[in-house]
Each structure stands twice: as structure tokens, then as C-alpha cells.
Design a protein around this motif. Structure first.
Motif, PDB file in Angstrom:
ATOM      1  N   GLN A 136     -15.896  14.292  37.667  1.00  0.00           N
ATOM      2  CA  GLN A 136     -15.459  14.514  38.621  1.00  0.00           C
ATOM      3  C   GLN A 136     -15.731  15.843  39.762  1.00  0.00           C
ATOM      4  O   GLN A 136     -15.209  16.353  40.083  1.00  0.00           O
ATOM      5  CB  GLN A 136     -15.195  15.852  37.596  1.00  0.00           C
ATOM      6  CG  GLN A 136     -15.391  16.748  37.149  1.00  0.00           C
ATOM      7  CD  GLN A 136     -14.387  17.533  36.181  1.00  0.00           C
ATOM      8  OE1 GLN A 136     -13.758  17.192  35.768  1.00  0.00           O
ATOM      9  NE2 GLN A 136     -15.278  18.447  35.248  1.00  0.00           N
TER      10      GLN A 136
ATOM     11  N   GLY B 250     -19.255  18.809  40.271  1.00  0.00           N
ATOM     12  CA  GLY B 250     -19.732  20.799  40.346  1.00  0.00           C
ATOM     13  C   GLY B 250     -20.930  20.643  40.184  1.00  0.00           C
ATOM     14  O   GLY B 250     -21.431  20.247  40.998  1.00  0.00           O
TER      15      GLY B 250
ATOM     16  N   GLU C  72     -17.091  31.224  33.432  1.00  0.00           N
ATOM     17  CA  GLU C  72     -15.545  30.997  33.305  1.00  0.00           C
ATOM     18  C   GLU C  72     -15.309  31.817  34.541  1.00  0.00           C
ATOM     19  O   GLU C  72     -13.949  31.582  34.969  1.00  0.00           O
ATOM     20  CB  GLU C  72     -15.154  30.563  32.345  1.00  0.00           C
ATOM     21  CG  GLU C  72     -15.398  29.896  31.051  1.00  0.00           C
ATOM     22  CD  GLU C  72     -14.538  29.574  30.153  1.00  0.00           C
ATOM     23  OE1 GLU C  72     -14.506  30.449  30.210  1.00  0.00           O
ATOM     24  OE2 GLU C  72     -14.797  28.256  29.321  1.00  0.00           O
TER      25      GLU C  72
ATOM     26  N   SER D  78     -16.486  31.802  37.850  1.00  0.00           N
ATOM     27  CA  SER D  78     -15.772  30.231  38.925  1.00  0.00           C
ATOM     28  C   SER D  78     -14.679  29.618  38.939  1.00  0.00           C
ATOM     29  O   SER D  78     -13.950  28.959  39.252  1.00  0.00           O
ATOM     30  CB  SER D  78     -16.470  28.870  37.843  1.00  0.00           C
ATOM     31  OG  SER D  78     -16.454  29.108  36.338  1.00  0.00           O
TER      32      SER D  78
ATOM     33  N   HIS E   4     -13.031  27.891  36.918  1.00  0.00           N
ATOM     34  CA  HIS E   4     -13.510  26.983  35.250  1.00  0.00           C
ATOM     35  C   HIS E   4     -13.572  27.229  34.139  1.00  0.00           C
ATOM     36  O   HIS E   4     -14.444  28.038  33.688  1.00  0.00           O
ATOM     37  CB  HIS E   4     -13.363  25.865  36.538  1.00  0.00           C
ATOM     38  CG  HIS E   4     -13.929  25.705  38.028  1.00  0.00           C
ATOM     39  ND1 HIS E   4     -12.171  25.025  38.008  1.00  0.00           N
ATOM     40  CD2 HIS E   4     -14.111  26.171  39.149  1.00  0.00           C
ATOM     41  CE1 HIS E   4     -11.330  24.780  39.503  1.00  0.00           C
ATOM     42  NE2 HIS E   4     -12.598  25.608  39.915  1.00  0.00           N
ATOM     43  N   ASP E   5     -13.171  26.416  33.677  1.00  0.00           N
ATOM     44  CA  ASP E   5     -13.981  25.846  32.286  1.00  0.00           C
ATOM     45  C   ASP E   5     -15.343  25.421  32.029  1.00  0.00           C
ATOM     46  O   ASP E   5     -15.968  24.857  32.856  1.00  0.00           O
ATOM     47  CB  ASP E   5     -13.723  24.523  31.314  1.00  0.00           C
ATOM     48  CG  ASP E   5     -11.602  25.282  31.357  1.00  0.00           C
ATOM     49  OD1 ASP E   5     -11.637  26.247  30.962  1.00  0.00           O
ATOM     50  OD2 ASP E   5     -11.276  23.817  30.912  1.00  0.00           O
TER      51      ASP E   5
ATOM     52  N   VAL F  46     -20.473  23.599  35.150  1.00  0.00           N
ATOM     53  CA  VAL F  46     -19.204  24.026  35.420  1.00  0.00           C
ATOM     54  C   VAL F  46     -18.474  22.624  36.345  1.00  0.00           C
ATOM     55  O   VAL F  46     -18.974  22.218  37.386  1.00  0.00           O
ATOM     56  CB  VAL F  46     -19.431  25.191  36.075  1.00  0.00           C
ATOM     57  CG1 VAL F  46     -17.852  26.113  36.669  1.00  0.00           C
ATOM     58  CG2 VAL F  46     -19.914  26.034  35.539  1.00  0.00           C
TER      59      VAL F  46
ATOM     60  N   GLY G 268     -15.880  21.262  39.425  1.00  0.00           N
ATOM     61  CA  GLY G 268     -15.218  21.393  40.434  1.00  0.00           C
ATOM     62  C   GLY G 268     -15.266  22.195  41.054  1.00  0.00           C
ATOM     63  O   GLY G 268     -14.510  23.292  41.378  1.00  0.00           O
ATOM     64  N   LEU G 269     -16.836  22.674  41.249  1.00  0.00           N
ATOM     65  CA  LEU G 269     -17.746  23.570  42.412  1.00  0.00           C
ATOM     66  C   LEU G 269     -18.091  22.801  44.072  1.00  0.00           C
ATOM     67  O   LEU G 269     -18.996  21.331  43.924  1.00  0.00           O
ATOM     68  CB  LEU G 269     -18.487  24.081  41.793  1.00  0.00           C
ATOM     69  CG  LEU G 269     -18.186  25.294  40.472  1.00  0.00           C
ATOM     70  CD1 LEU G 269     -19.567  26.185  39.907  1.00  0.00           C
ATOM     71  CD2 LEU G 269     -16.857  25.919  41.143  1.00  0.00           C
TER      72      LEU G 269
END
Length: 356
Positions: free
Chosen positions: A54, A56, A76, A79, A81-82, A97, A99-100
Motif C-alpha cells: 500500500q 508508506g 499516529e 501522520s 495514519h495507523d 506508517v 500511506g505516506l
């Protein structure tokens, strides 16, 4: 000889046994229930995809006194995000992390440096794009597809197409259960998971081929005799290789269990969890499917052949005729129907009494 070895020898000779084929509807129902549970889990919970798939960033900090839970909170908050935080052996932290992008990654790195009270240049950052994960997933699916095709072709040539179909169903069964367990447990799906899934295919196939080889040998020229039906010989094949399958599976599961429960659970090694969980579940599912799914499915398919149907009628008619006349069959000592329940064979016990 050990008790297990003695049991294995008696199973191989047909002195004791269990009616796996006769109770196949129970195994089918159980497998369908497990498979439905796995599919529902995938539909509801989905898979916890790693950053390899995904995208990150992974931040590795120097040694710090900040706890894992506190570092997770910091990551968290910074960012949005989880985050997954693991403590490394040196006392440093690995913060993952998803989705970055590059700009957001630099911002999170600066925030973490402040929160953890460490120099920003001491935090190593590794950015992973989702395109890399897509390539890995595509190659994994390609490899899986090629493997399945080669397995079907090999088994169809070495044995027959019915065994190839049964083995394919068993492999899909094992993969579905393993992926479903990942969804239920919530373990992260990484490249290690893919490696584990591809590895279990060979283990799953091994036990199945062992039983099929025994079945092929025992059913050679089966229509030239009237002592056993195909299902009875299939049942003898399972019982004859049962202890071998159990021993092989247990020996393979022990080191994998060490990786999963000690390496992953106690030492907190993340990649070990990814690989060992898929191996552990896959090995157990593979041993189950070779005994309870693949061979009973072959028996079901074979019993639909006209020649095998006719053989079954002749065998049952011969037994009914002998029973009506009060005669004993020549094969009374070896009838799989009498060996279908664990225990000594009545025919052999009677012969021993007559000799006594």
C-alpha cells in the motif's frame, strides 16, 4: 517397536483403520464451513496489507527510552495514519506508517524527532511506493498460476485427471484457509507472507501425492477382482500412509511453531510472524486436506465411472450372496469394511482361535 510405529504397521497391513471415505460428507461439511468463515472474514475485515503493497514509510530511530506504545501514539498523531512500532534488539525502534508520500514522510520524521527527543538526522527513513507492491503481487499471482497449471498437468500425466482435480481443490482449500486466518488474526501481509504462501503449496502437495501413489498402486487392475470396491481401497491407502503423514507434518510444524511462538511472540520479530504464520496454518491445512478432502474427492469422482459402478455392484452382490449362504469370503481377513473401525480384525481373530 514404539506404540506409534506399531500402530503405523498395523494400519499399513489393514489390521486396524478408520473409515475416512465413509464419513467424507462430514469432512466436506467441515471444510465448507471453514472456507465460508474465511471468505466472510476477508469480506468483512479484509487483509492488513503491509507498506510493500500500500506504500508508506519506515522510520528507524536510534536507541531511545520511549516505550513502544508511546512511540506508536506519537507516530499516529504526527501522520494521521495507523502505525506499527517494533522494538529492535539494540533498543532502537522501527516505526512503520502506511500511506505516506515523500513530503509527508519528511514532516512525520521531523515530528518524531521532537517527540522522541532524538536528532532528526539520526532517524533513518525508507519510503516505499505502492507500485513496487503491485509488481510483487502481480508476480506472486503469476507464479501461483503457473504452479497450479504445472501441478495439474503433472498429476494428470503421472496419475489421472481426477487426482489432478482433487489436488487442485485441496490446494485452493489450503490457500483460502490460510488467507482467512490472516484476516481473522490481523497479521500484516508482507513479502514474507507471500513467500510463506508459495512455500506451503509444496508441503500441501507432498502428502497428497504420497496417498495418491499408494492409491494408484492398490487400484491397479481393480476391475479384475471382486473383493474390494474403489472406495475401500482408497480408505486403505489413507490408513496405510496416515502415520507417515502425521510424522511428516509434526516434524515440519515444530520448527515453524518455534519461529511463530518464540521468534515472533517472545522476541517480537515481525518478519518471522509474517512467514511462520502462513507456514504453520498452511502445513496443518495441507495435512488435513490430503487426508480428508483430496482422496475422498477422488473416490467420489471414480465411483461415478461406469466400470467402477459395475465393480461395486459385483462386490456387494458377492458379499450378499456369501452372507445369505452363511459362507465366508476368501478375503474375509482383509475386508476394508471390517477394518473401517479401529480395532483388531474379526477374521484374523477367528483364524487365530481355530489354530489355537
Amino acid at each position: 517397536m514404539s506404540k506409534l510405529g506399531n500402530l503405523g504397521a498395523r494400519l499399513h497391513r489393514g489390521e486396524v483403520g478408520y473409515d475416512f471415505i465413509g464419513k467424507r460428507k462430514i469432512w466436506y461439511g467441515l471444510s465448507i464451513l471453514i472456507t465460508i468463515t474465511a471468505i466472510v472474514a476477508l469480506a468483512v475485515r479484509g487483509l492488513n496489507m503491509g507498506i510493500e503493497f500500500q506504500g508508506g514509510a519506515v522510520f528507524t530511530t536510534p536507541k531511545t527510552d520511549v516505550s513502544v506504545s508511546q512511540a506508536q501514539t506519537y507516530a499516529e498523531e504526527a501522520s494521521g495514519h495507523d502505525a506499527i512500532v517494533q522494538e529492535l534488539g539494540s533498543g532502537s525502534l522501527r516505526i512503520q506508517v502506511g500511506g505516506l508520500d515523500t513530503d509527508k514522510s519528511d514532516q512525520v520524521r521531523a515530528e518524531l524527532a521532537k517527540d522522541l527527543n532524538v536528532p532528526e538526522d539520526k532517524i533513518a527513513a525508507e519510503l516505499v511506493g505502492p507500485s513496487w507492491g503491485e509488481q510483487i503481487a502481480t508476480k506472486a499471482w503469476t507464479g501461483l498460476g503457473v504452479f497450479m497449471i504445472l501441478v495439474v498437468i503433472y498429476l494428470a500425466i503421472a496419475f489421472e485427471w481426477r487426482m489432478a482435480v482433487a489436488a487442485l481443490v485441496a490446494l485452493i482449500h489450503d490457500l483460502t484457509i490460510t488467507v482467512g486466518i490472516y484476516s481473522l488474526v490481523g497479521f500484516e501481509v508482507t513479502v514474507g507472507t507471500v513467500i510463506g504462501l508459495l512455500t506451503i503449496l509444496g508441503y500441501s502437495l507432498y502428502d497428497t501425492v504420497v496417498v495418491f501413489d499408494s492409491l494408484k498402486e492398490q487400484t491397479k487392475d481393480i476391475t479384475k477382482q471382486t473383493r474390494y470396491t474403489y472406495s475401500e481401497l482408497a480408505n486403505r491407502s489413507i490408513n496405510g500412509t496416515l502415520v507417515r503423514s502425521i510424522n511428516t507434518t509434526v516434524v515440519a510444524l515444530l520448527p515453524v511453531a518455534g519461529l511463530l511462538f518464540i521468534g515472533g511472540g517472545v522476541l517480537g520479530a515481525g518478519m518471522l510472524n509474517d512467514i511462520s504464520l502462513s507456514l504453520f496454518v498452511g502445513l496443518a491445512a495441507g495435512a488435513y486436506s490430503s487426508i480428508f478432502i483430496a482422496t475422498p474427492l477422488v473416490a467420489d469422482l471414480k465411483e461415478r465411472e461406469p466400470s467402477i459402478k459395475a465393480l461395486r455392484k459385483r462386490v456387494l452382490a458377492k458379499r450378499a450372496s456369501a452372507a445369505a449362504k452363511g459362507e465366508s469370503l476368501d478375503a474375509a481377513d482383509d475386508l476394508p469394511s471390517e477394518a473401517a473401525v479401529v480395532g483388531p480384525r474379526a477374521g484374523r481373530r477367528g483364524a487365530q482361535e481355530r489354530r489355537g
